[in-house]
Structure formats: C-alpha cells, structure tokens
Design a protein around this motif. Structure first.
Motif, mmCIF file in Angstrom:
data_model
loop_
_atom_site.group_PDB
_atom_site.id
_atom_site.type_symbol
_atom_site.label_atom_id
_atom_site.label_comp_id
_atom_site.label_asym_id
_atom_site.label_seq_id
_atom_site.Cartn_x
_atom_site.Cartn_y
_atom_site.Cartn_z
ATOM 1 N N GLY A 121 63.255 48.179 43.755
ATOM 2 C CA GLY A 121 62.798 47.014 44.456
ATOM 3 C C GLY A 121 61.613 47.924 45.036
ATOM 4 N N GLN A 122 59.929 47.191 45.764
ATOM 5 C CA GLN A 122 59.075 47.970 45.313
ATOM 6 C C GLN A 122 58.835 49.038 46.988
ATOM 7 O OE1 GLN A 122 55.410 44.956 45.791
ATOM 8 N NE2 GLN A 122 56.348 43.932 44.423
ATOM 9 N N ARG A 123 60.098 48.617 47.643
ATOM 10 C CA ARG A 123 60.094 49.548 48.534
ATOM 11 C C ARG A 123 61.623 50.725 48.319
ATOM 12 N NH1 ARG A 123 59.569 46.640 54.237
ATOM 13 N NH2 ARG A 123 57.100 46.587 53.937
ATOM 14 N N ALA A 124 62.076 50.614 46.952
ATOM 15 C CA ALA A 124 63.097 51.971 46.432
ATOM 16 C C ALA A 124 64.358 51.528 47.283
ATOM 17 C CB ALA A 124 62.569 53.145 47.186
ATOM 18 N N GLU A 125 64.891 49.919 47.447
ATOM 19 C CA GLU A 125 65.938 49.896 48.381
ATOM 20 C C GLU A 125 66.549 49.962 46.824
ATOM 21 O OE1 GLU A 125 62.214 46.932 49.740
ATOM 22 O OE2 GLU A 125 62.889 47.535 47.571
ATOM 23 N N LYS A 126 67.732 50.216 47.665
ATOM 24 C CA LYS A 126 69.005 50.644 47.232
ATOM 25 C C LYS A 126 69.836 49.550 46.007
ATOM 26 C CE LYS A 126 70.423 54.829 48.647
ATOM 27 N NZ LYS A 126 71.088 56.251 48.285
ATOM 28 N N HIS A 127 70.004 50.220 44.859
ATOM 29 C CA HIS A 127 70.628 49.251 43.839
ATOM 30 C C HIS A 127 69.601 47.969 43.594
ATOM 31 C CE1 HIS A 127 73.610 52.138 43.841
ATOM 32 N NE2 HIS A 127 73.989 51.565 45.617
ATOM 33 N N ALA A 128 68.639 47.886 43.948
ATOM 34 C CA ALA A 128 67.633 46.551 43.558
ATOM 35 C C ALA A 128 67.818 46.371 42.312
ATOM 36 C CB ALA A 128 66.464 46.721 44.663
ATOM 37 N N GLY A 129 67.346 47.572 41.113
ATOM 38 C CA GLY A 129 67.033 47.774 40.016
ATOM 39 C C GLY A 129 67.799 47.201 38.933
ATOM 40 N N ALA A 130 66.823 47.051 37.576
ATOM 41 C CA ALA A 130 68.149 47.669 36.668
ATOM 42 C C ALA A 130 66.803 47.972 35.264
ATOM 43 C CB ALA A 130 68.416 45.750 35.924
ATOM 44 N N ILE A 131 67.781 48.099 34.199
ATOM 45 C CA ILE A 131 67.477 48.515 32.669
ATOM 46 C C ILE A 131 67.865 47.244 32.303
ATOM 47 C CG2 ILE A 131 67.004 50.348 31.487
ATOM 48 C CD1 ILE A 131 67.746 52.388 32.880
ATOM 49 N N TYR A 132 66.095 46.796 31.027
ATOM 50 C CA TYR A 132 66.330 46.142 30.533
ATOM 51 C C TYR A 132 66.165 46.680 29.097
ATOM 52 C CZ TYR A 132 66.437 42.667 34.325
ATOM 53 O OH TYR A 132 66.753 42.204 35.521
ATOM 54 N N ASN A 145 72.489 47.766 39.050
ATOM 55 C CA ASN A 145 72.346 48.573 40.304
ATOM 56 C C ASN A 145 72.080 49.315 40.385
ATOM 57 O OD1 ASN A 145 74.293 46.232 41.479
ATOM 58 N ND2 ASN A 145 76.358 47.088 40.003
ATOM 59 N N VAL A 146 70.851 49.636 40.149
ATOM 60 C CA VAL A 146 69.659 51.199 39.023
ATOM 61 C C VAL A 146 69.151 51.018 40.525
ATOM 62 C CG1 VAL A 146 68.491 52.616 37.404
ATOM 63 C CG2 VAL A 146 70.174 51.364 36.864
ATOM 64 N N THR A 147 68.629 51.985 41.589
ATOM 65 C CA THR A 147 67.789 52.369 42.602
ATOM 66 C C THR A 147 65.643 52.690 42.317
ATOM 67 O OG1 THR A 147 69.202 52.620 44.094
ATOM 68 C CG2 THR A 147 66.903 53.294 45.191
ATOM 69 N N ILE A 148 66.097 53.964 41.285
ATOM 70 C CA ILE A 148 64.440 54.199 40.835
ATOM 71 C C ILE A 148 65.056 54.435 39.543
ATOM 72 C CG2 ILE A 148 62.582 55.573 41.081
ATOM 73 C CD1 ILE A 148 63.898 56.140 43.520
ATOM 74 N N PRO A 149 64.517 52.939 38.019
ATOM 75 C CA PRO A 149 64.513 53.825 36.656
ATOM 76 C C PRO A 149 64.033 54.762 36.498
ATOM 77 C CG PRO A 149 63.536 51.929 37.284
ATOM 78 C CD PRO A 149 64.202 52.149 38.173
ATOM 79 N N ASN A 150 63.888 55.825 35.400
ATOM 80 C CA ASN A 150 63.016 56.499 34.889
ATOM 81 C C ASN A 150 63.908 57.355 33.750
ATOM 82 O OD1 ASN A 150 60.541 56.879 36.472
ATOM 83 N ND2 ASN A 150 61.827 57.250 38.400
#
Length: 294
Positions: A121-132, A145-150
C-alpha cells in the motif's frame, strides 16, 4: 551486537531522493540505475564519466531489470512496463494486481530470467501487498498479506530465495526450483530481527552466498551468512539506507541508495546525506544481475 565498521566510502550522487530505491548496475554500459520512487524519477549514472541523467516517469517506479541492450523492464504502481533505452518510450507489459492504492516495491531477477516483485500500500497499509513471480507474461502470486516486501534476492546456485516483510522484520528463506525460481517448499525463518534497531530493507546476495542488507533507520549495511549468522555491520552516511547493488567492471564495489522520507526539517538537518547515493568503500565479491527473460 557486532561492532559497526566506520564508513570509509564516498558519495556517488549528491541528489537527495525522497525515497531512493531499486538500484541496479548494467555492466555492458558501466551504468548504475536507481529510482526516486516518490519523486517519480529514474536516475542514470555512468560510473566512469560521472555523467548523471534524471528521467521523469509517469508513475511510481521501483525496480528496473535489463532485458537486452535496448530494453528494460520497470515495475511500478501501474504495473510492469518495457522501457526503450534509445527513445525512452514506455510500453505497458503486464498488470500485477487490481489494487489502485498499491505500488510496487522491492524486487529482483533470478538467474533463470524470472522476476520476483513485491507490492504494498502507498501508505504501508497492513497486509495490503504481496510478492509475485513473473515469468515472461505469466504472473503467479507467491505470498499474500505482506505489508512492506523487501530483501528479495537469490543464492548463487539459484536454489534459495530470501525476502522479508519489513513490518515484521523476519528475514526469511525458501527453497526454490533453480530452473523456474518457483518455491518448492514453505518459507522458514532465517533471522529474527524484530528486536534489533531499524528495519530489514533491500538486499543482494554475493558470490559466496552472503546476504548484504540495507538496514533502514539504523544507518548500516549488514551481512549475513547463508545460515543466518550476522557477520558484519558497515556504517552508512545516512540513517535510512534502502538497498545495495554490486557495481563496477568486476562487481566488486557496493552502491547503496537512501531516503529522507518521513523526515521533518530538524531530522533532515541532522542527517544531511539522507537521500543521497553512496559507495560503501569496501571490496566485495559481487555478481552481476541477470536479464529478465521475455
């Protein structure tokens, strides 16, 4: 705690990016590339001459991979694009997800030519992201359910992938198929960094399998063995280093991007090199990044 080795490097670029990220190096042209994500810019630095170019972008780009001498793949908040290095034209390639509030973040190409790319998420919303996983135009969601993938990077033999959710601060490893870069098992904890200073950010894996990680908020680049043992900590001249990249004709130098994101005037005055791009000033046994395979 391992002793912090003082910074002995140099500032490669004085431009202060709000969110410098996604550095990579093209050995064919001796050129380093990185993004100022929030500024919607792609930065190009020819190492031998020092010639610098800033390319404006119509999106929030975060990861660049070379396809061939005239084409690059860029990951952004609007999906994946192919960039022509001659006329700078951008052509849509693929859509990662249908979440308008999300953007791409960390990513890296595996030796087989497949890309791992994270979203958030652009505001690092909880669990908004993923890894593809992106192989050509085939996109597979690996982790939800990833918040900040790194910290996405791969072992030299291509059989292991590393990653983190900086919000959790667990450096993870997972077995993968060296021919496809697809997981063959479940992720396991490599190092629990949840109580250590700063956040696990961008990472690369050297020729010996060691993981070099930028420690956001702790002003350091930290080195792990493949078993998760931390073996070195190098000071950075900025509090928020974001991602390293191997550079130079022999991939034996280390470039690190940084950011001034979320700093007020007082914090920026106390951290004058925040957002600059620097070289760590040590010899490393790095590897060149593979091309993305269409």
């Amino acid at each position: 705690m391992i002793d912090l080795i003082p910074f002995s490097g140099q500032i490669l670029c004085d431009f202060t990016s709000e969110l410098g990220e996604g550095p990579t190096y093209d050995q064919r042209t001796d050129t380093a590339w990185w993004f100022n994500i929030k500024g919607q810019e792609l930065h190009e630095l020819h190492l031998a001459s020092g010639h610098k170019t800033i390319h404006p972008l119509p999106f929030l780009g975060s990861v660049l991979a070379t396809i061939d001498p005239t084409r690059q793949l860029i990951a952004s908040d609007q999906g994946l694009f192919i960039r022509d290095t001659v006329n700078y034209q951008l052509s849509p390639f693929a859509t990662l997800e249908d979440k308008p509030g999300n953007r791409s973040n960390d990513g890296r190409v595996h030796a087989c030519g497949a890309l791992w790319i994270g979203t958030m998420g652009q505001r690092a919303e909880k669990h908004a992201g993923a890894i593809y996983h992106v192989a050509g135009n085939r996109i597979t969601k690996l982790f939800s359910n990833v918040t900040i993938p790194n910290a996405i990077c791969f072992s030299p033999d291509g059989a292991t992938a590393y990653f983190t959710d900086t919000d959790v601060n667990h450096l993870m490893r997972v077995d993968i198929d060296p021919a496809t870069a697809l997981p063959t098992g479940d992720p396991v904890l490599l190092s629990d960094e949840s109580t250590a200073p700063g956040g696990v950010d961008g990472a690369i894996c050297d020729a010996d399998g060691q993981i070099w990680n930028a420690r956001w908020g702790a002003g350091a680049v930290e080195v792990y063995k493949p078993d998760g043992q931390k073996v070195a900590r190098y000071a950075a001249p900025a509090t928020q280093p974001s991602c390293p990249a191997f550079i130079g004709a022999n991939a034996d130098r280390l470039l690190v991007t940084s950011a001034w994101q979320d700093m007020d005037d007082a914090a920026r005055a106390a951290d004058p090199d925040a957002g600059k791009t620097f070289e760590l000033g040590i010899a490393v046994r790095g590897r060149f990044e593979p091309d993305f395979l269409l």
